[in-house]
Write a protein that holds these residues in place. Structure first.
Motif, PDB file in Angstrom:
ATOM      1  N   ARG A 111       5.971   2.080  -4.123  1.00  0.00           N
ATOM      2  CA  ARG A 111       5.574   2.716  -2.695  1.00  0.00           C
ATOM      3  C   ARG A 111       6.449   1.566  -1.827  1.00  0.00           C
ATOM      4  NH1 ARG A 111       3.989   7.557  -3.009  1.00  0.00           N
ATOM      5  NH2 ARG A 111       2.395   7.779  -4.787  1.00  0.00           N
ATOM      6  N   LYS A 125       0.723   4.584   2.210  1.00  0.00           N
ATOM      7  CA  LYS A 125       0.262   5.875   1.585  1.00  0.00           C
ATOM      8  C   LYS A 125       0.030   5.853   0.100  1.00  0.00           C
ATOM      9  CE  LYS A 125       0.584   7.839   5.948  1.00  0.00           C
ATOM     10  NZ  LYS A 125      -0.590   8.045   6.759  1.00  0.00           N
ATOM     11  N   ASP A 153      -1.203   8.099  -2.903  1.00  0.00           N
ATOM     12  CA  ASP A 153      -1.540   9.592  -3.447  1.00  0.00           C
ATOM     13  C   ASP A 153      -2.819   9.560  -4.171  1.00  0.00           C
ATOM     14  OD1 ASP A 153      -0.346   9.038  -5.750  1.00  0.00           O
ATOM     15  OD2 ASP A 153       1.343  10.022  -5.419  1.00  0.00           O
ATOM     16  N   ASP A 154      -3.083  10.883  -4.725  1.00  0.00           N
ATOM     17  CA  ASP A 154      -4.215  11.032  -5.672  1.00  0.00           C
ATOM     18  C   ASP A 154      -3.855  10.438  -6.946  1.00  0.00           C
ATOM     19  OD1 ASP A 154      -5.615  12.327  -3.625  1.00  0.00           O
ATOM     20  OD2 ASP A 154      -5.257  14.123  -4.447  1.00  0.00           O
ATOM     21  N   GLU A 155      -2.542  10.355  -7.403  1.00  0.00           N
ATOM     22  CA  GLU A 155      -2.366  10.058  -8.773  1.00  0.00           C
ATOM     23  C   GLU A 155      -2.534   8.290  -8.908  1.00  0.00           C
ATOM     24  OE1 GLU A 155       1.321   9.435 -11.765  1.00  0.00           O
ATOM     25  OE2 GLU A 155       1.556  10.787 -10.088  1.00  0.00           O
TER      26      GLU A 155
END
Length: 214
Positions: A133, A172, A174-176
């Motif tokens: 990220r 941000k 994410d779901d993972e």
């Protein structure tokens, strides 16, 4: 000050009136907690305008539920250790059910404190997500707490660290990322051993202090 915004019961422990040590001595403890009287006093502070909100800190789900049995005013906040390696899922669910906000202290694991650890910011998964990220491990840990609906309490006077911490707001995940973090082995860092003894404390083990939620 005319009032304070938030007044918390710091630990579910009772000390003698003259006790003033950051780490209580064995003779400082009272065996009977009498949380009812303590909370009545907290509510009086609220009624008199001495504070705007009252809450607790380091309360297990069992202690929260016990408090709600007699409280006229429920706690606004439960301030507890919370980070990617100590996620407090059960406690967050109970607090959410009763509209009690969870505020996470040591969201980075308390590095720099005598009792703290670098286990969170040096965790390989947290570092891997940070690299992916283009963020720092601290930002990943802070953002995880924010995504869980908690506030996170960071304490730094270093301008660079302050900017780094603020950068977590723009990160941000994410779901993972979140699913991977949920699979981390949990480890409570602040165990409260200094509140445990075999003679004067109401708790003989850290497990008793946390109602076996560790």
């Amino acid at each position: 000050m005319e009032y304070i915004d938030m007044y918390l019961v710091h630990w579910p422990i009772k000390l003698k009136p003259w006790a003033c040590n950051a780490v209580p001595k064995e003779e400082d403890f009272e065996k009977q907690l009498d949380m009812e009287t303590t909370w009545e006093g907290m509510q009086k502070c609220l009624d008199r305008g001495l504070c705007r909100c009252i809450g607790v800190s380091n309360f297990s789900t069992k202690k929260i539920e016990h408090l709600l049995d007699f409280a006229s005013v429920p706690p606004a906040v439960n301030q507890v250790e919370m980070h990617p390696m100590w996620r407090q899922r059960k406690l967050r669910e109970i607090c959410g059910k009763h509209d009690i906000h969870v505020s996470g202290y040591s969201p980075l694991g308390g590095p720099g404190n005598a009792w703290g650890s670098t286990a969170v910011v040096k965790n390989p998964l947290i570092n891997s997500i940070a690299l992916k990220r283009k963020a720092t491990p601290a930002q990943v840990a802070l953002k995880w707490g924010l995504t869980r609906g908690a506030s996170v309490i960071v304490k730094s006077f270093n301008p660079d660290r302050l900017r780094e911490n603020m950068g977590s707001l723009d990160l941000k995940l994410d779901d993972e990322d979140l699913i991977e973090i949920e699979q981390l082995q949990e480890r409570k860092i602040m165990r409260g051993d200094f509140l445990v003894n075999n003679t004067t404390s109401p708790y003989k083990t850290p497990e008793e202090l946390w109602d076996y939620e560790i």
